[in-house]
Write a protein that holds these residues in place. Structure first.
Motif, mmCIF file in Angstrom:
data_model
loop_
_atom_site.group_PDB
_atom_site.id
_atom_site.type_symbol
_atom_site.label_atom_id
_atom_site.label_comp_id
_atom_site.label_asym_id
_atom_site.label_seq_id
_atom_site.Cartn_x
_atom_site.Cartn_y
_atom_site.Cartn_z
ATOM 1 N N LEU A 1 -11.448 12.405 1.590
ATOM 2 C CA LEU A 1 -12.336 12.836 2.669
ATOM 3 C C LEU A 1 -11.580 13.136 3.957
ATOM 4 C CD1 LEU A 1 -15.433 10.499 2.189
ATOM 5 C CD2 LEU A 1 -15.303 12.967 1.804
ATOM 6 N N ASN A 2 -10.628 12.282 4.316
ATOM 7 C CA ASN A 2 -9.873 12.514 5.549
ATOM 8 C C ASN A 2 -8.546 11.764 5.474
ATOM 9 O OD1 ASN A 2 -8.878 12.842 8.134
ATOM 10 N ND2 ASN A 2 -10.903 12.655 9.089
ATOM 11 N N VAL A 3 -7.468 12.507 5.347
ATOM 12 C CA VAL A 3 -6.145 11.886 5.185
ATOM 13 C C VAL A 3 -5.671 11.246 6.485
ATOM 14 C CG1 VAL A 3 -3.726 12.363 4.670
ATOM 15 C CG2 VAL A 3 -5.509 13.487 3.356
ATOM 16 N N MET A 4 -6.014 11.830 7.630
ATOM 17 C CA MET A 4 -5.463 11.373 8.909
ATOM 18 C C MET A 4 -6.271 10.241 9.537
ATOM 19 S SD MET A 4 -2.854 13.245 9.014
ATOM 20 C CE MET A 4 -2.239 12.796 10.633
ATOM 21 N N LYS A 5 -7.468 9.980 9.036
ATOM 22 C CA LYS A 5 -8.334 8.967 9.647
ATOM 23 C C LYS A 5 -7.836 7.562 9.337
ATOM 24 C CE LYS A 5 -13.236 7.754 10.013
ATOM 25 N NZ LYS A 5 -14.593 8.005 9.461
ATOM 26 N N LEU A 6 -8.020 6.644 10.305
ATOM 27 C CA LEU A 6 -7.642 5.254 10.086
ATOM 28 C C LEU A 6 -8.563 4.608 9.044
ATOM 29 C CD1 LEU A 6 -6.940 4.149 13.767
ATOM 30 C CD2 LEU A 6 -5.262 4.334 11.931
ATOM 31 N N PRO A 7 -8.059 3.620 8.288
ATOM 32 C CA PRO A 7 -8.863 3.013 7.211
ATOM 33 C C PRO A 7 -9.867 1.989 7.741
ATOM 34 C CG PRO A 7 -6.684 2.024 7.256
ATOM 35 C CD PRO A 7 -6.684 3.086 8.314
ATOM 36 N N PHE A 8 -11.082 2.442 8.019
ATOM 37 C CA PHE A 8 -12.140 1.546 8.481
ATOM 38 C C PHE A 8 -13.358 1.678 7.582
ATOM 39 C CE2 PHE A 8 -10.005 2.107 12.737
ATOM 40 C CZ PHE A 8 -9.546 0.802 12.805
ATOM 41 N N GLY A 9 -14.267 0.687 7.678
ATOM 42 C CA GLY A 9 -15.564 0.773 7.008
ATOM 43 C C GLY A 9 -15.479 0.666 5.504
ATOM 44 N N GLN A 10 -16.344 1.449 4.839
ATOM 45 C CA GLN A 10 -16.483 1.349 3.383
ATOM 46 C C GLN A 10 -15.259 1.862 2.634
ATOM 47 O OE1 GLN A 10 -19.345 4.131 1.748
ATOM 48 N NE2 GLN A 10 -19.314 5.343 3.644
ATOM 49 N N THR B 1 -1.444 4.205 6.389
ATOM 50 C CA THR B 1 -2.895 4.179 6.585
ATOM 51 C C THR B 1 -3.646 4.479 5.284
ATOM 52 O OG1 THR B 1 -2.818 6.497 7.293
ATOM 53 C CG2 THR B 1 -2.786 4.820 9.014
ATOM 54 N N ASN B 2 -3.149 5.445 4.512
ATOM 55 C CA ASN B 2 -3.849 5.799 3.282
ATOM 56 C C ASN B 2 -3.647 4.787 2.164
ATOM 57 O OD1 ASN B 2 -5.162 8.578 3.625
ATOM 58 N ND2 ASN B 2 -3.134 8.870 4.502
ATOM 59 N N SER B 3 -2.632 3.918 2.311
ATOM 60 C CA SER B 3 -2.438 2.873 1.299
ATOM 61 C C SER B 3 -3.533 1.815 1.381
ATOM 62 C CB SER B 3 -1.060 2.217 1.469
ATOM 63 O OG SER B 3 -1.007 1.479 2.679
ATOM 64 N N PHE C 1 8.684 12.838 13.003
ATOM 65 C CA PHE C 1 9.389 12.105 11.951
ATOM 66 C C PHE C 1 8.615 10.856 11.514
ATOM 67 C CE2 PHE C 1 13.140 14.489 13.488
ATOM 68 C CZ PHE C 1 13.619 14.934 12.265
ATOM 69 N N LEU C 2 7.824 10.283 12.425
ATOM 70 C CA LEU C 2 7.065 9.075 12.082
ATOM 71 C C LEU C 2 5.754 9.393 11.370
ATOM 72 C CD1 LEU C 2 7.558 6.888 15.290
ATOM 73 C CD2 LEU C 2 8.491 6.455 13.015
ATOM 74 N N SER C 3 5.297 10.647 11.443
ATOM 75 C CA SER C 3 4.003 10.995 10.862
ATOM 76 C C SER C 3 3.906 10.708 9.358
ATOM 77 C CB SER C 3 3.676 12.466 11.159
ATOM 78 O OG SER C 3 4.676 13.309 10.619
ATOM 79 N N PRO C 4 4.973 10.947 8.548
ATOM 80 C CA PRO C 4 4.842 10.592 7.117
ATOM 81 C C PRO C 4 4.595 9.100 6.907
ATOM 82 C CG PRO C 4 6.722 12.050 7.462
ATOM 83 C CD PRO C 4 6.249 11.639 8.814
ATOM 84 N N PHE C 5 5.235 8.248 7.728
ATOM 85 C CA PHE C 5 5.025 6.804 7.592
ATOM 86 C C PHE C 5 3.584 6.426 7.946
ATOM 87 C CE2 PHE C 5 9.576 7.266 8.291
ATOM 88 C CZ PHE C 5 10.081 6.507 7.258
ATOM 89 N N TYR C 6 3.038 7.094 8.970
ATOM 90 C CA TYR C 6 1.647 6.841 9.351
ATOM 91 C C TYR C 6 0.706 7.212 8.206
ATOM 92 C CZ TYR C 6 -2.898 7.726 11.475
ATOM 93 O OH TYR C 6 -4.245 7.738 11.736
#
Length: 272
Positions: free
Chosen positions: A39-48, A28-30, A19-24
């Motif tokens: 490129l990767n929806v599930m990856k945390l927002p780091f770097g460029q 993160t993608n915001s 249930f928490l996965s949609p919030f994640y």
């Protein structure tokens, strides 16, 4: 016994994460660029691919202050009107013991089973002929759609209020309106909080009915403004997700302030 508890614990954790996965995904993608999301929806927002400008741009594109005030005005006025009319109607249905009052109560209950999509076209046609395709008409329609559940919740709660309180007030000289407003309505506080939360959440997030009713850009609410991020040829997911987070903040704050009353109010309204 312990084995069963462990299985239930694992199942609970799994369902919680599900249930928490949609919030994640939204959060993160915001903070990603459009390219980073693709490129990767599930990856945390780091770097460029990390950016916080999405929130600034989304705030401007949404015209957030103006659309927020539109949403606030429609939501608050609709919820207040639903509370006043539904509590009065439920009180009269409880205290009036006739076949007609029972028929009306079951009519309100049955109305909850009718899907909105089956009535939306004739409703919009009628409201258009009456000149009510505007925020005032939208509030009026919310009163109709929100009354059924609210009356049922109030009805269950009021049945447990002793009638002797009202009789004592009448002996002291109160008329019918004073009995309701000064004696009954203050006692309805727990269920009123529940009704206000339930109605506020669905009216705040509603998209379909405002889209059909509100036809001027200056009246648009936050959900309608969100639609601008999705064009025919391109979809600005990075701005849309940031806008979703901004739009969720007011209703989440309201929910956490009043959430302790939800379970209590629903239980009292449905069981008593």
């Amino acid at each position: 016994m312990k084995r069963n508890r462990s299985k239930l614990l694992i199942l609970g954790i799994f369902l919680g994460l599900l249930f928490l996965s949609p919030f994640y995904i939204i959060l993160t993608n915001s903070f990603k660029t459009q390219k980073g999301i693709f490129l990767n929806v599930m990856k945390l927002p780091f770097g460029q691919f990390f950016t916080s400008n999405n929130y600034v741009e989304a705030f401007k594109e949404l015209d957030f202050i103006h659309s927020f005030l539109n949403s606030l005005l429609i939501t608050v006025s609709s919820t207040i009107i639903i509370i006043i009319f539904a509590s009065m109607a439920a009180w009269m249905l409880v205290r009036t013991k006739t076949r007609f009052s029972s028929f009306l109560f079951f009519l309100f209950a049955a109305a909850m089973l009718i899907p909105f999509q089956s009535v939306m076209l004739p409703l919009i046609n009628i409201m258009g002929k009456l000149g009510l395709l505007n925020p005032f008409g939208l509030v009026f329609m919310y009163l109709g759609f929100g009354s059924s559940l609210s009356i049922i919740l109030y009805h269950g709660f009021i049945k447990n209020i002793p009638k002797e309180l009202e009789e004592a007030a009448v002996i002291d000289g109160c008329n019918k309106f004073q009995v309701f407003w000064y004696i009954i309505f203050p006692l309805l506080k727990p269920i009123t909080v529940t009704v206000s939360i339930l109605n506020t959440m669905w009216i705040w997030n509603d998209f379909l009915l405002p889209q059909l009713v509100i036809n001027k850009p200056e009246w648009h609410t936050i959900p309608l403004k969100m639609f601008y991020f999705f064009g025919q040829h391109s979809k600005q997911w990075h701005l849309a997700l940031a806008g979703l987070v901004i739009a969720m903040i007011p209703i989440i704050i309201f929910y956490f302030i009043a959430q302790k009353h939800i379970i209590k109010g629903v239980a009292q309204g449905s069981i008593k």
